[in-house]
Design a protein around this motif. Structure first.
Motif, short mmCIF file in Angstrom:
data_model
loop_
_atom_site.label_atom_id
_atom_site.label_comp_id
_atom_site.label_asym_id
_atom_site.label_seq_id
_atom_site.Cartn_x
_atom_site.Cartn_y
_atom_site.Cartn_z
N GLU A 1 0.73 -1.17 -0.11
CA GLU A 1 0.01 -0.07 0.28
C GLU A 1 1.05 1.31 0.02
O GLU A 1 0.32 2.33 -0.60
CB GLU A 1 -0.99 -0.03 1.09
N ALA A 2 1.92 1.25 0.86
CA ALA A 2 2.94 2.57 0.75
C ALA A 2 3.44 2.59 -0.48
O ALA A 2 3.91 3.65 -1.00
CB ALA A 2 4.02 2.29 1.83
N ALA A 3 3.88 1.61 -1.48
CA ALA A 3 4.48 1.46 -2.76
C ALA A 3 3.25 2.12 -3.57
O ALA A 3 3.92 3.01 -4.46
CB ALA A 3 4.91 0.44 -3.24
N ILE A 4 2.11 1.90 -3.43
CA ILE A 4 1.00 2.42 -4.30
C ILE A 4 0.98 4.13 -3.90
O ILE A 4 0.73 4.73 -4.96
CB ILE A 4 -0.19 1.74 -4.05
N ILE A 5 0.90 4.48 -2.69
CA ILE A 5 0.58 5.62 -2.31
C ILE A 5 1.82 6.66 -3.00
O ILE A 5 1.45 7.71 -3.32
CB ILE A 5 0.66 5.94 -0.78
N ASN A 6 2.92 6.25 -2.71
CA ASN A 6 4.21 7.20 -2.89
C ASN A 6 4.78 6.62 -4.37
O ASN A 6 5.21 5.71 -4.42
CB ASN A 6 5.33 6.75 -1.79
N PRO A 7 4.48 7.66 -5.12
CA PRO A 7 4.90 7.42 -6.50
C PRO A 7 6.42 7.36 -6.63
O PRO A 7 7.02 8.19 -5.99
CB PRO A 7 4.20 8.59 -7.24
N ASP A 8 6.83 6.51 -7.60
CA ASP A 8 8.33 6.46 -7.98
C ASP A 8 8.30 6.84 -9.29
O ASP A 8 7.98 5.90 -10.20
CB ASP A 8 8.58 4.90 -7.46
#
Length: 70
Positions: free
Chosen positions: A47-54
């Motif tokens: 979920e954190a990877a989805i919320i924080n764009p890379d």
């Protein structure tokens, strides 16, 4: 007297088996709890990877998609 000793021996074995079964069940419950905790941790990471764009990852994926279309 011999009967009493035999009876106490049988009771001791039964109580030992019951205690061992209880410890095994408790161990399984702890293992299940640890697995659930690990799964929840992985979900939180996802979920954190989805919320924080890379932006770098997005660019790599875009390049890979473009190359697959050629």
């Amino acid at each position: 007297m011999k009967f009493l000793m035999t009876l106490l021996g049988v009771l001791n074995k039964l109580l030992g088996a019951w205690a061992e079964h209880r410890w095994k069940r408790q161990g399984r419950q702890e293992a299940i709890k640890e697995m659930n905790d690990e799964i929840n941790r992985q979900i939180e990471l996802g979920e954190a990877a989805i919320i924080n764009p890379d932006p770098e990852r997005t660019e790599r994926l875009r390049d890979r998609f473009d190359r697959s279309r050629k």
